[in-house]
Structure formats: C-alpha cells, structure tokens
Design an enzyme around this catalytic site. Structure first.
Site, PDB file in Angstrom:
ATOM      1  N   ARG A   1       0.861  -1.189   0.000  1.00 28.46           N
ATOM      2  CA  ARG A   1       0.000   0.000   0.000  1.00 28.46           C
ATOM      3  C   ARG A   1       0.896   1.238   0.000  1.00 28.46           C
ATOM      4  O   ARG A   1       1.344   1.695   1.045  1.00 28.46           O
ATOM      5  CB  ARG A   1      -0.922  -0.014   1.219  1.00 28.46           C
ATOM      6  CG  ARG A   1      -2.069   0.995   1.146  1.00 28.46           C
ATOM      7  CD  ARG A   1      -2.929   0.936   2.392  1.00 28.46           C
ATOM      8  NE  ARG A   1      -3.575  -0.345   2.560  1.00 28.46           N
ATOM      9  CZ  ARG A   1      -4.756  -0.677   2.035  1.00 28.46           C
ATOM     10  NH1 ARG A   1      -5.406   0.216   1.307  1.00 28.46           N
ATOM     11  NH2 ARG A   1      -5.272  -1.868   2.248  1.00 28.46           N
TER      12      ARG A   1
ATOM     13  N   GLU B   1      -6.125  -8.354  -2.935  1.00 30.23           N
ATOM     14  CA  GLU B   1      -6.623  -7.723  -4.164  1.00 30.23           C
ATOM     15  C   GLU B   1      -5.482  -7.282  -5.069  1.00 30.23           C
ATOM     16  O   GLU B   1      -4.513  -6.668  -4.617  1.00 30.23           O
ATOM     17  CB  GLU B   1      -7.480  -6.513  -3.818  1.00 30.23           C
ATOM     18  CG  GLU B   1      -7.995  -5.753  -5.035  1.00 30.23           C
ATOM     19  CD  GLU B   1      -8.381  -4.319  -4.712  1.00 30.23           C
ATOM     20  OE1 GLU B   1      -8.319  -3.479  -5.628  1.00 30.23           O
ATOM     21  OE2 GLU B   1      -8.721  -4.034  -3.549  1.00 30.23           O
TER      22      GLU B   1
ATOM     23  N   SER C   1      -9.431  -4.584  -9.618  1.00 29.40           N
ATOM     24  CA  SER C   1     -10.871  -4.376  -9.493  1.00 29.40           C
ATOM     25  C   SER C   1     -11.394  -3.993 -10.860  1.00 29.40           C
ATOM     26  O   SER C   1     -10.866  -3.072 -11.495  1.00 29.40           O
ATOM     27  CB  SER C   1     -11.182  -3.256  -8.484  1.00 29.40           C
ATOM     28  OG  SER C   1     -11.004  -3.700  -7.163  1.00 29.40           O
TER      29      SER C   1
END
Length: 423
Positions: free
Chosen positions: A275, A347, A350
């Site tokens: 991140r 993830e 998306s």
C-alpha cells in the site's frame, strides 16, 4: 450522477438502492428540492413574460400620449423580483447539483447484499496454492535480502509508504508492465494511451473521485491533482463528446504512475510495498453502449485474469457485496492473488461497470444508429494489473529456499533471458 427524472418517478426504488449501500433514504429531500425549484422556475417565467409585456405597453402608452407611470413602476418591481428569483433558482440548482454529486450509483440486482468485504462472494478460482518445504518469506524480506528493495532510503527521500527498487527487481517491475501492455494492445484490442498524470478537478468529478473523496487525492499548488488511477484521464477522453454507435466500444489502456494519500488506512499494510503513496498500474477503460456493457464487464475481467494465468499465479475472483462496492460502480469483481508470505489472497485488480453514472457527470453521449437523439454511453474500468502488487505476487510465489526468485517464463524475453534473480 443519477438521473433526476428517474429519482422523481421512482422514489421508492431510489431509497431502496440507497438502503442496500447502508445509506439513508433521500427521495423526500431530492423530490422536495426539485419541486420547489420547478415551481420557482414557473413563477420566474411568468414574471419574465409579464415584465416583457409591461415594457412593450410602456412604449405604446407613451406613443399614445397616455400616462405610463404605473407601468414603469410595475416593470421596476418586476425587474427586482426577477433578479431575486433568478438568484434563488441558481442557489437551488447548485444545491441540487451538490446533492446529486454525493449520491452513489445504483447497484445491479445481482450484486449480493452485505455490509463489508466479509460478505463478498467468491465466483471462481484459478491455480493451486503453492506449497513450500521452507517457511515462505514476504516480498520485502526477499527484496531487502537481495539488496534490491530499500525502504529505509525511500523513507529518507520521501517519507513512509515509498520504496526504492533496483537491479533485477526494478527490471522485473518494468518487464511486468511491458508484458501487460503488450497483451492488452496486441491481443485484447485496447488502444495504448500515454495520458497526463496531473488533471483538473472537472476530470476527477467526471469519474466520481470529487467532491466526495478529495482527502484521498494529492493536490498540487496549481490547483490540479495527481491521478489516483489512469481511469481518470482515460475515461475523460470522451467527455463532452457525442460518438457514433459505430465507434463503440472504445477500449483504452495505459501504464502510469498513480498517487494516493491512503487516507483512512493508517496502520494497514505499513510493511513493504503493498500500500504505497506512489505506485504503477496498468489500467483498462471501456466505453460502450448500454446493451453491451455487461458483456464488456465479463470480457474486461477476463483480460485481467489472463495476465495472472500467463504468469502462473493462483487467484480467486470475488463479486463485491453491496456495502463494499465503490461509489461509482454498479457491480465490481475483485481479483485476489495468493501471497504465500501473508498466507492469504490479496486484491490485485478491481473491474467495475459504472453504467451511465460517469457519463452523466462527463456529458459523454453517443448517437444510436438510425436515431436523431443521443444517449449516454456506459463506462467500465479495471486494473490490468496493479504492477507493484503483481511484482509482490511473483516474488513470493516464485521464491526459492536460498532467497532467489525464479523469473516466470513469459517475463524472460523482457529480462534478457534471465531465469533467476539472485543476490
């Protein structure tokens, strides 16, 4: 942005759509403001018509030698009244725009109900989770041991949530992006675009990041913003335009840096490069007709999956529940790749279908064959893939007991034939 007429004609469905997202019903507020504004517009038109009529009567009265004082006073009063009503109408219009701008998209009926990510539903899986005869390490442990991933120096340069990669790790990151772009452009029909990574506020409004999510953005001194995703410039390529149906679908892809403040993520994923404030991503955007957007959504998700399959990375596809679906999306598939170092899926992409939600904000239309009128296009966006997270997945899934990393076969032509990264 939602269609005001649809809200007016379907208040119960509108409130039900908000409740699915855990939001309060707003139909009464929207309809009341709309009715007040329309009533004021009618009064304004009546007053303007009477003002024009009285102004003409003044000329006729003077030409006939009649007393026009009463008419002059009436015109003066009407002028002041019209100005007040015009100001009120502008205020109501601004309030309505602000209200509509903060309302999320209506979810598709097949989106599962739920409050958060724990209620997302698995659709399918690919690949077997690898087993190791040693304790697998996380990417940052591997990268630092190889001397090709430096978080300490990055922190001195820029602060937390940055990394300096070097050597073959840096080359693999570049190779991944080139591989993704080649597949999307040469095989999947996407047009390569190199867009600006700094945009004006209207572009971010068009794709739904503004005004609701400004705290997640980096704003520069000029008043512009650094893009949080290439979805913003790519989707806005069709803003304020009217396309022909023959031009659709239009498919764009770009490899760009992205910038996010990660507001609200304090304490989450602070270790490593999962991140980051600055990261690279290959983005896919499609512009379609309403009739083909659902099919395009499945196609786009398949394009992202194909990258992972060619890299030999295990993953699963999740359909997001109502409470976890993004503000501008009608339906979203999250692709989660397996990370052995974390012993969990994370993830990596998306893919969302937005319907005409963004198109209304951007005023992006098309003219159907044989029709005079226009309709709003449908927009879709997806990661194909997040480059840094793909690098993490390759490092962790292809790690060896001695700390080296095997280079996936599809990447070797991009890395001069290198088969293994070693210290």
């Amino acid at each position: 942005m939602l269609d005001l007429r649809w809200i007016r004609e379907n208040p119960d469905a509108f409130d039900a759509a908000l409740l699915r997202r855990g939001a309060e019903p707003l139909s009464a507020v929207v309809v009341e403001l709309d009715e007040s504004r329309r009533k004021l517009q009618t009064e304004l038109q009546t007053a303007q018509a009477r003002r024009n009529e009285a102004a003409k009567a003044i000329g006729k009265a003077k030409a006939a030698g009649e007393d026009a004082d009463a008419l002059i006073r009436e015109v003066s009063d009407l002028k002041a009244s019209v100005q007040e009503m015009e100001a009120s109408e502008r205020d109501m219009a601004a309030r309505m725009d602000d209200l509509l701008a903060g309302i999320p998209n209506v979810l598709k009926d097949d989106v599962p109900d739920g409050a958060d990510e724990d209620d997302n539903v698995e659709v399918r899986r690919f690949g077997d989770v690898p087993s190791f005869d040693f304790e697998p390490k996380e990417h940052y442990e591997l990268g630092e041991a190889l001397g090709m991933m430096d978080f300490e120096t990055a922190a001195k340069l820029s602060g937390s949530r940055f990394v300096v990669t070097s050597g073959q790790i840096a080359r693999m990151e570049r190779a991944l992006a080139a591989f993704m772009m080649d597949v999307h452009t040469e095989e999947k029909g996407y047009l390569e675009v190199s867009p600006p990574v700094m945009v004006r506020d209207h572009a971010l409004f068009g794709t739904g990041q503004l005004p609701k999510f400004e705290e997640d953005l980096y704003k520069v001194d000029t008043g512009s913003y650094m893009i949080p995703t290439a979805e913003v410039p790519l989707t806005n390529l069709v803003r304020d335009s009217i396309l022909s149906e023959e031009e659709l679908p239009r498919r764009f892809t770009a490899h760009t840096l992205c910038f996010r403040s990660e507001a609200g993520s304090a304490g989450k994923d602070t270790a490593g490069m999962l991140r980051q404030h600055q990261f690279a991503k290959v983005e896919m955007v499609s512009i379609t007709t309403p009739e083909t957007s659902n099919e395009e959504h499945e196609r786009m998700t398949g394009c992202a999956e194909d990258i992972l399959q060619r890299l030999g990375l295990p993953y699963r596809v999740m359909v997001l529940c109502a409470g976890d679906t993004g503000f501008g999306a009608r339906k979203t598939y999250d692709i989660e790749v397996w990370l052995p170092g974390q012993d969990r899926y994370r993830e990596i992409s998306s893919c969302s279908v937005c319907g005409d939600f963004q198109a209304r904000r951007m005023k992006a239309r098309y003219r159907p064959d044989g029709e005079k009128g226009t309709r709003f296009v449908h927009t879709l966006n997806g990661s194909g893939l997040a480059v840094g997270r793909t690098l993490i997945a390759v490092m962790e899934n292809y790690q060896q007991a001695d700390g080296s990393i095997v280079v996936p076969e599809v990447l070797r032509p991009y890395m001069g034939g290198l088969e293994k990264i070693t210290k």
